[in-house]
Design a protein around this motif. Structure first.
Motif, PDB file in Angstrom:
ATOM      1  N   GLU A  22     -66.300 -53.366 -18.828  1.00  0.00           N
ATOM      2  CA  GLU A  22     -65.016 -54.354 -18.980  1.00  0.00           C
ATOM      3  C   GLU A  22     -63.642 -53.743 -18.296  1.00  0.00           C
ATOM      4  N   GLN A  23     -63.589 -52.499 -17.897  1.00  0.00           N
ATOM      5  CA  GLN A  23     -62.717 -52.097 -17.190  1.00  0.00           C
ATOM      6  C   GLN A  23     -62.611 -52.649 -15.711  1.00  0.00           C
ATOM      7  N   LYS A  24     -63.993 -52.522 -15.209  1.00  0.00           N
ATOM      8  CA  LYS A  24     -64.213 -53.132 -13.756  1.00  0.00           C
ATOM      9  C   LYS A  24     -64.102 -54.537 -13.715  1.00  0.00           C
ATOM     10  N   MET A  25     -64.209 -55.062 -14.843  1.00  0.00           N
ATOM     11  CA  MET A  25     -63.819 -56.862 -14.816  1.00  0.00           C
ATOM     12  C   MET A  25     -62.304 -57.026 -14.731  1.00  0.00           C
ATOM     13  N   VAL A  26     -61.583 -56.461 -15.618  1.00  0.00           N
ATOM     14  CA  VAL A  26     -59.936 -56.670 -15.417  1.00  0.00           C
ATOM     15  C   VAL A  26     -59.147 -56.025 -14.328  1.00  0.00           C
ATOM     16  N   THR A  27     -59.885 -55.055 -13.842  1.00  0.00           N
ATOM     17  CA  THR A  27     -58.974 -54.163 -12.606  1.00  0.00           C
ATOM     18  C   THR A  27     -58.669 -55.266 -11.660  1.00  0.00           C
ATOM     19  N   PRO A  28     -59.435 -56.182 -11.013  1.00  0.00           N
ATOM     20  CA  PRO A  28     -59.132 -56.930  -9.929  1.00  0.00           C
ATOM     21  C   PRO A  28     -58.126 -58.001 -10.025  1.00  0.00           C
ATOM     22  N   ILE A  29     -57.886 -58.313 -11.392  1.00  0.00           N
ATOM     23  CA  ILE A  29     -57.276 -59.489 -11.866  1.00  0.00           C
ATOM     24  C   ILE A  29     -55.811 -59.351 -11.349  1.00  0.00           C
ATOM     25  N   ASN A  30     -55.122 -60.139 -10.507  1.00  0.00           N
ATOM     26  CA  ASN A  30     -53.809 -60.010  -9.729  1.00  0.00           C
ATOM     27  C   ASN A  30     -53.300 -61.173  -9.654  1.00  0.00           C
ATOM     28  N   THR A  31     -52.699 -61.903 -10.630  1.00  0.00           N
ATOM     29  CA  THR A  31     -52.123 -63.201 -10.025  1.00  0.00           C
ATOM     30  C   THR A  31     -50.776 -63.320 -10.830  1.00  0.00           C
ATOM     31  N   ARG A  32     -49.980 -64.368 -11.035  1.00  0.00           N
ATOM     32  CA  ARG A  32     -48.706 -64.602 -11.524  1.00  0.00           C
ATOM     33  C   ARG A  32     -48.951 -64.590 -13.036  1.00  0.00           C
ATOM     34  N   GLU A  33     -47.676 -64.077 -13.553  1.00  0.00           N
ATOM     35  CA  GLU A  33     -47.568 -64.118 -15.012  1.00  0.00           C
ATOM     36  C   GLU A  33     -46.962 -65.593 -15.410  1.00  0.00           C
ATOM     37  N   LEU A  79     -68.314 -61.605 -15.126  1.00  0.00           N
ATOM     38  CA  LEU A  79     -67.024 -62.379 -14.587  1.00  0.00           C
ATOM     39  C   LEU A  79     -67.639 -63.771 -14.166  1.00  0.00           C
ATOM     40  N   ILE A  80     -68.824 -63.829 -13.742  1.00  0.00           N
ATOM     41  CA  ILE A  80     -69.512 -65.331 -13.690  1.00  0.00           C
ATOM     42  C   ILE A  80     -69.596 -66.031 -14.857  1.00  0.00           C
ATOM     43  N   HIS A  81     -70.038 -65.200 -15.986  1.00  0.00           N
ATOM     44  CA  HIS A  81     -70.439 -66.133 -17.272  1.00  0.00           C
ATOM     45  C   HIS A  81     -69.009 -66.271 -17.833  1.00  0.00           C
ATOM     46  N   ASN A  82     -68.059 -65.699 -17.817  1.00  0.00           N
ATOM     47  CA  ASN A  82     -66.627 -65.878 -18.237  1.00  0.00           C
ATOM     48  C   ASN A  82     -65.845 -67.153 -17.503  1.00  0.00           C
ATOM     49  N   ILE A 119     -61.650 -66.231 -11.136  1.00  0.00           N
ATOM     50  CA  ILE A 119     -62.699 -65.430 -11.405  1.00  0.00           C
ATOM     51  C   ILE A 119     -63.978 -65.343 -10.881  1.00  0.00           C
ATOM     52  N   LEU A 120     -64.276 -66.686 -10.436  1.00  0.00           N
ATOM     53  CA  LEU A 120     -65.721 -66.469  -9.817  1.00  0.00           C
ATOM     54  C   LEU A 120     -65.538 -65.965  -8.280  1.00  0.00           C
ATOM     55  N   ALA A 121     -64.386 -66.123  -7.763  1.00  0.00           N
ATOM     56  CA  ALA A 121     -64.189 -65.749  -6.259  1.00  0.00           C
ATOM     57  C   ALA A 121     -64.145 -64.204  -6.185  1.00  0.00           C
ATOM     58  N   ILE A 122     -63.315 -63.598  -7.366  1.00  0.00           N
ATOM     59  CA  ILE A 122     -63.480 -62.138  -7.700  1.00  0.00           C
ATOM     60  C   ILE A 122     -64.618 -61.575  -7.776  1.00  0.00           C
ATOM     61  N   ILE A 136     -77.480 -60.762  -3.651  1.00  0.00           N
ATOM     62  CA  ILE A 136     -76.490 -61.869  -3.066  1.00  0.00           C
ATOM     63  C   ILE A 136     -76.905 -63.422  -3.365  1.00  0.00           C
ATOM     64  N   LYS A 137     -78.338 -63.281  -2.704  1.00  0.00           N
ATOM     65  CA  LYS A 137     -79.137 -64.562  -2.861  1.00  0.00           C
ATOM     66  C   LYS A 137     -79.505 -65.020  -4.133  1.00  0.00           C
ATOM     67  N   LYS A 138     -80.003 -63.930  -4.948  1.00  0.00           N
ATOM     68  CA  LYS A 138     -80.366 -64.305  -6.359  1.00  0.00           C
ATOM     69  C   LYS A 138     -79.190 -64.850  -7.088  1.00  0.00           C
ATOM     70  N   ILE A 139     -78.037 -64.210  -7.036  1.00  0.00           N
ATOM     71  CA  ILE A 139     -77.108 -64.806  -7.861  1.00  0.00           C
ATOM     72  C   ILE A 139     -76.334 -65.910  -7.540  1.00  0.00           C
ATOM     73  N   SER A 140     -76.415 -66.147  -5.974  1.00  0.00           N
ATOM     74  CA  SER A 140     -75.958 -67.463  -5.437  1.00  0.00           C
ATOM     75  C   SER A 140     -76.944 -68.573  -6.027  1.00  0.00           C
ATOM     76  N   GLN A 141     -78.208 -68.234  -6.024  1.00  0.00           N
ATOM     77  CA  GLN A 141     -79.112 -69.331  -6.460  1.00  0.00           C
ATOM     78  C   GLN A 141     -78.997 -69.427  -8.043  1.00  0.00           C
ATOM     79  N   THR A 142     -78.588 -68.536  -8.684  1.00  0.00           N
ATOM     80  CA  THR A 142     -78.237 -68.661 -10.233  1.00  0.00           C
ATOM     81  C   THR A 142     -77.211 -69.610 -10.491  1.00  0.00           C
ATOM     82  N   ILE A 143     -75.981 -69.266  -9.748  1.00  0.00           N
ATOM     83  CA  ILE A 143     -74.875 -70.055 -10.172  1.00  0.00           C
ATOM     84  C   ILE A 143     -74.977 -71.522  -9.698  1.00  0.00           C
ATOM     85  N   LYS A 144     -75.966 -71.687  -8.749  1.00  0.00           N
ATOM     86  CA  LYS A 144     -76.289 -73.091  -8.351  1.00  0.00           C
ATOM     87  C   LYS A 144     -77.198 -73.839  -9.297  1.00  0.00           C
TER      88      LYS A 144
END
Length: 294
Positions: A22-33, A79-82, A119-122, A136-144
């Protein structure tokens, strides 16, 4: 002990790893308030974290500790799920999720869509740091395939399909992300010690069972006196209706759907029976039993 109490007990076995995820999920979030705070709060709302928990339990049942790389992977999956949940709330016009206002209700649909994409881009940026082309290939195929599942469901609204089509939709929309989680996690830690084909099938069995249970619960919440959205009203006809071939009287399809659910649960149990005997294997069996609690 009800589902929530028992699941909370099981979840305790992976709580230390889940906190790191959960800490690894929120650390990269950096956008406007105020969006920045909303997204961090959204990602931190109390959640079952079923996918990472299953991967944690399976890895520990195999008598392995999770590496930092595996924890990073599981944060990517979450992150993908959310991101998909944010998009689902726009598609379904939902106002609440996890007892809080959805992003689309708090702001608007436009910001919700772009926030889900953000969030998906992160997640994709974090994925490149793992630097494993197979993952990378497995996750990309799964999202598709998740997108294909949603597209097909949209075109099939208000149509009573076949059980085969229902299972395929369930596999795409839900089960493949379960499978991807277990499979990719195993790839990152002594993959030669794992039967990756068996792990893949285990993820599919659990994911399909999870969605069948969710569909059964969705039908059980229908109250025609209240304006609450549900699958039938949205024209999404799942297993009980398909078995009964009747959108108004599907009681005859309920027991058949429970049998279908049990089949997938029993298949999943067979795939973990040869794991070392420890508390994590026991927890996996207990989780599977919980899925039969409908």
């Amino acid at each position: 002990m009800n589902f929530k109490e028992k699941y909370t007990q099981i979840k305790q076995l992976g709580q230390s790893e889940i906190k790191k995820i959960e800490q690894k999920m929120v650390t990269p979030i950096n956008t406007r308030e105020p969006l920045n705070s909303y997204l961090k709060d959204f990602l931190n709302y109390p959640s079952k974290r079923i996918r990472p928990l299953l991967a944690i339990l399976y890895t520990k049942a195999c008598e392995q500790n999770l590496t930092e790389e595996q924890l990073e992977l599981l944060s990517i999956i979450e992150l993908i799920h959310n991101a998909s949940l944010i998009h689902d709330d726009v598609i379904d016009n939902c106002d609440t999720r996890r007892n809080h206002k959805t992003l689309s209700a708090e702001f608007d649909n436009k910001l919700a869509v772009i926030s889900g994409d953000y969030i998906l881009a992160i997640a994709m940026e974090k994925l490149t740091q793992i630097n494993n082309i197979e993952i990378i290939k497995k996750i990309s195929q799964t999202i598709k395939q998740m997108c294909i599942g949603e597209i097909n469901q949209n075109f099939d609204r208000f149509k009573i399909g076949t059980i085969e089509n229902y299972i395929e939709k369930t596999k795409n929309k839900t089960a493949l992300l379960f499978e991807c989680t277990l499979y990719c996690c195993a790839l990152l830690n002594n993959p030669q010690k794992h039967d990756l084909g068996l792990i893949s099938q285990l993820g599919l069995d659990i994911g399909i069972a999870f969605q069948i249970r969710d569909d059964l619960l969705n039908l059980s919440t229908i109250d025609t006196t209240k304006p609450i959205k549900n699958d039938v009203q949205d024209g999404i006809y799942n297993a009980p209706i398909i078995y009964a071939q009747d959108i108004n009287n599907y009681s005859s399809g309920i027991e058949k759907t429970k049998d279908l659910l049990n089949n997938y649960i029993q298949n999943a149990k067979l795939k973990i029976k040869d794991l070392p005997n420890n508390q994590y294997k026991t927890a996996l069996f207990e989780f599977l039993e919980l899925l039969n609690n409908v």
